[in-house]
Design a protein around this motif. Structure first.
Motif, PDB file in Angstrom:
ATOM      1  N   LEU A 196      -7.463  33.035  -9.457  1.00  0.00           N
ATOM      2  CA  LEU A 196      -7.300  32.185 -10.634  1.00  0.00           C
ATOM      3  C   LEU A 196      -7.802  32.914 -11.879  1.00  0.00           C
ATOM      4  N   TYR A 197      -6.932  33.646 -12.527  1.00  0.00           N
ATOM      5  CA  TYR A 197      -7.277  34.301 -13.773  1.00  0.00           C
ATOM      6  C   TYR A 197      -6.367  33.754 -14.873  1.00  0.00           C
ATOM      7  N   THR A 198      -6.657  34.106 -16.103  1.00  0.00           N
ATOM      8  CA  THR A 198      -5.887  33.576 -17.227  1.00  0.00           C
ATOM      9  C   THR A 198      -4.426  34.000 -17.133  1.00  0.00           C
ATOM     10  N   GLY A 199      -3.534  33.064 -17.332  1.00  0.00           N
ATOM     11  CA  GLY A 199      -2.103  33.347 -17.277  1.00  0.00           C
ATOM     12  C   GLY A 199      -1.439  32.625 -16.133  1.00  0.00           C
ATOM     13  N   VAL A 200      -0.625  33.351 -15.375  1.00  0.00           N
ATOM     14  CA  VAL A 200       0.060  32.758 -14.235  1.00  0.00           C
ATOM     15  C   VAL A 200      -0.129  33.642 -13.015  1.00  0.00           C
ATOM     16  N   ILE A 201      -0.002  33.046 -11.843  1.00  0.00           N
ATOM     17  CA  ILE A 201      -0.035  33.805 -10.599  1.00  0.00           C
ATOM     18  C   ILE A 201       1.154  33.374  -9.750  1.00  0.00           C
ATOM     19  N   ALA A 202       1.518  34.221  -8.820  1.00  0.00           N
ATOM     20  CA  ALA A 202       2.617  33.898  -7.906  1.00  0.00           C
ATOM     21  C   ALA A 202       2.052  33.745  -6.505  1.00  0.00           C
ATOM     22  N   LEU A 203       2.288  32.602  -5.900  1.00  0.00           N
ATOM     23  CA  LEU A 203       1.783  32.329  -4.560  1.00  0.00           C
ATOM     24  C   LEU A 203       2.944  32.147  -3.594  1.00  0.00           C
ATOM     25  N   HIS A 204       2.862  32.843  -2.477  1.00  0.00           N
ATOM     26  CA  HIS A 204       3.957  32.800  -1.508  1.00  0.00           C
ATOM     27  C   HIS A 204       3.769  31.698  -0.473  1.00  0.00           C
ATOM     28  N   GLN A 205       2.532  31.508  -0.037  1.00  0.00           N
ATOM     29  CA  GLN A 205       2.284  30.547   1.037  1.00  0.00           C
ATOM     30  C   GLN A 205       2.138  29.134   0.483  1.00  0.00           C
ATOM     31  N   PHE A 206       3.065  28.292   0.853  1.00  0.00           N
ATOM     32  CA  PHE A 206       2.986  26.885   0.463  1.00  0.00           C
ATOM     33  C   PHE A 206       3.191  26.034   1.703  1.00  0.00           C
ATOM     34  N   ASN A 207       2.159  25.329   2.088  1.00  0.00           N
ATOM     35  CA  ASN A 207       2.306  24.409   3.213  1.00  0.00           C
ATOM     36  C   ASN A 207       1.445  23.184   2.948  1.00  0.00           C
ATOM     37  N   ASN A 208       1.438  22.274   3.872  1.00  0.00           N
ATOM     38  CA  ASN A 208       0.732  21.006   3.683  1.00  0.00           C
ATOM     39  C   ASN A 208      -0.645  20.974   4.331  1.00  0.00           C
ATOM     40  N   GLN A 209      -1.128  22.114   4.803  1.00  0.00           N
ATOM     41  CA  GLN A 209      -2.438  22.123   5.452  1.00  0.00           C
ATOM     42  C   GLN A 209      -3.541  22.206   4.396  1.00  0.00           C
ATOM     43  N   VAL A 210      -4.539  21.329   4.517  1.00  0.00           N
ATOM     44  CA  VAL A 210      -5.508  21.159   3.428  1.00  0.00           C
ATOM     45  C   VAL A 210      -6.948  21.497   3.819  1.00  0.00           C
ATOM     46  N   PHE A 211      -7.138  22.183   4.935  1.00  0.00           N
ATOM     47  CA  PHE A 211      -8.499  22.520   5.356  1.00  0.00           C
ATOM     48  C   PHE A 211      -9.204  23.374   4.301  1.00  0.00           C
ATOM     49  N   LYS A 212      -8.537  24.412   3.819  1.00  0.00           N
ATOM     50  CA  LYS A 212      -9.139  25.300   2.825  1.00  0.00           C
ATOM     51  C   LYS A 212      -9.390  24.572   1.509  1.00  0.00           C
ATOM     52  N   LEU A 213      -8.516  23.639   1.178  1.00  0.00           N
ATOM     53  CA  LEU A 213      -8.708  22.836  -0.032  1.00  0.00           C
ATOM     54  C   LEU A 213      -9.982  22.006   0.083  1.00  0.00           C
ATOM     55  N   ALA A 214     -10.144  21.307   1.201  1.00  0.00           N
ATOM     56  CA  ALA A 214     -11.341  20.483   1.413  1.00  0.00           C
ATOM     57  C   ALA A 214     -12.596  21.348   1.418  1.00  0.00           C
ATOM     58  N   GLU A 215     -12.507  22.483   2.102  1.00  0.00           N
ATOM     59  CA  GLU A 215     -13.638  23.407   2.190  1.00  0.00           C
ATOM     60  C   GLU A 215     -14.006  23.938   0.802  1.00  0.00           C
ATOM     61  N   GLY A 216     -12.974  24.262   0.013  1.00  0.00           N
ATOM     62  CA  GLY A 216     -13.207  24.797  -1.329  1.00  0.00           C
ATOM     63  C   GLY A 216     -13.811  23.774  -2.274  1.00  0.00           C
ATOM     64  N   LEU A 217     -13.332  22.535  -2.199  1.00  0.00           N
ATOM     65  CA  LEU A 217     -13.880  21.480  -3.052  1.00  0.00           C
ATOM     66  C   LEU A 217     -15.347  21.213  -2.711  1.00  0.00           C
ATOM     67  N   LEU A 218     -15.660  21.199  -1.424  1.00  0.00           N
ATOM     68  CA  LEU A 218     -17.049  20.973  -1.006  1.00  0.00           C
ATOM     69  C   LEU A 218     -17.974  22.059  -1.557  1.00  0.00           C
ATOM     70  N   ALA A 219     -17.473  23.291  -1.597  1.00  0.00           N
ATOM     71  CA  ALA A 219     -18.284  24.397  -2.105  1.00  0.00           C
ATOM     72  C   ALA A 219     -18.543  24.269  -3.606  1.00  0.00           C
ATOM     73  N   LEU A 220     -17.645  23.569  -4.307  1.00  0.00           N
ATOM     74  CA  LEU A 220     -17.776  23.422  -5.756  1.00  0.00           C
ATOM     75  C   LEU A 220     -18.565  22.180  -6.170  1.00  0.00           C
ATOM     76  N   ILE A 221     -18.709  21.234  -5.239  1.00  0.00           N
ATOM     77  CA  ILE A 221     -19.422  19.995  -5.563  1.00  0.00           C
ATOM     78  C   ILE A 221     -20.927  20.259  -5.587  1.00  0.00           C
ATOM     79  N   PRO A 222     -21.601  19.909  -6.680  1.00  0.00           N
ATOM     80  CA  PRO A 222     -23.055  20.138  -6.762  1.00  0.00           C
ATOM     81  C   PRO A 222     -23.798  19.380  -5.667  1.00  0.00           C
ATOM     82  N   ASP A 223     -24.847  19.978  -5.159  1.00  0.00           N
ATOM     83  CA  ASP A 223     -25.667  19.320  -4.127  1.00  0.00           C
ATOM     84  C   ASP A 223     -26.450  18.146  -4.725  1.00  0.00           C
TER      85      ASP A 223
END
Length: 223
Positions: A196-223
């Motif tokens: 995630l840098y300024t501008g645009v990026i191209a992502l090839h993998q698009f699916n409906n699996q959300v494990f990494k999303l949940a894991e990533g959000l948890l890492a960003l939520i303050p304790d």
């Protein structure tokens, strides 16, 4: 095919018979409209139609061109294999046609997705302790093969078990954000937030699996 014909008088003449090779067409199983989205075509041919008999363009010639996908078709190729092809066109519609979905990479507006991630984290952080624990527990229990639809369904059920009006509104906002951008956000977390840098990026993998999303959000939520 050219054939030499001769009469009994010894006079010969040429007879030209034209032969045409029949190119086998692909068969369309079903079609669907797509929400217009930007892509880069990284390889392959762009065909005139879903019959896949006429190549209009070579995608290798347009590495920096932004295409917009508007339709998809489930196709049985002439060799019998099934595949999904998307109809794409560039901004002025000069280059258009059908291309195998695997040759497309989605172009992501980074600033928009950063804002969506920050919004989700802020919403979770602003929940009352009871609701905050419920949401974080939900994210911790997301399985590796869990789909976006499952997460949305669980989040919707969670909001019905909460009585705080403000929390309900926040969870409903989270639901809407994930419904509209969840697949993109999942792909971003799957590929790594460092992209995630300024501008645009191209992502090839698009699916409906959300494990990494949940894991990533948890890492960003303050304790």
């Amino acid at each position: 095919m050219i054939t030499v014909l001769c009469t009994i008088l010894g006079i010969c003449f040429l007879s030209v018979q034209s032969t045409s090779a029949n190119t086998k067409s692909a068969t369309v199983i079903s079609t669907a409209k797509l929400i217009k989205a930007p892509y880069h075509a990284v390889s392959g041919y762009i065909y005139q139609s879903t019959s896949l008999t006429h190549k209009q363009h070579n995608a290798d010639h347009y590495p920096l061109t932004t295409f917009y996908a508007t339709r998809s078709a489930n196709i049985i190729r002439p060799n019998g294999n099934k595949a999904v092809y998307n109809y794409i066109k560039n901004g002025n519609n000069h280059i258009h046609g059908w291309i195998w979905r695997g040759y497309l990479v989605r172009v992501i507006n980074v600033q928009k997705q950063k804002a969506a991630i920050n919004k989700l984290v802020s919403l979770i952080d602003a929940l009352t302790p009871f609701s905050h624990d419920k949401v974080t527990s939900l994210l911790k229990n997301v399985g590796r093969k869990e789909s976006l639809n499952t997460l949305l369904s669980t989040l919707s059920n969670l909001s019905s078990s909460i009585t705080d009006t403000s929390d309900i509104q926040k969870i409903e906002t989270m639901y809407k954000l994930l419904k509209s951008d969840g697949q993109t956000l999942a792909a971003i977390f799957q590929n790594g937030l460092k992209k995630l840098y300024t501008g645009v990026i191209a992502l090839h993998q698009f699916n409906n699996q959300v494990f990494k999303l949940a894991e990533g959000l948890l890492a960003l939520i303050p304790d």
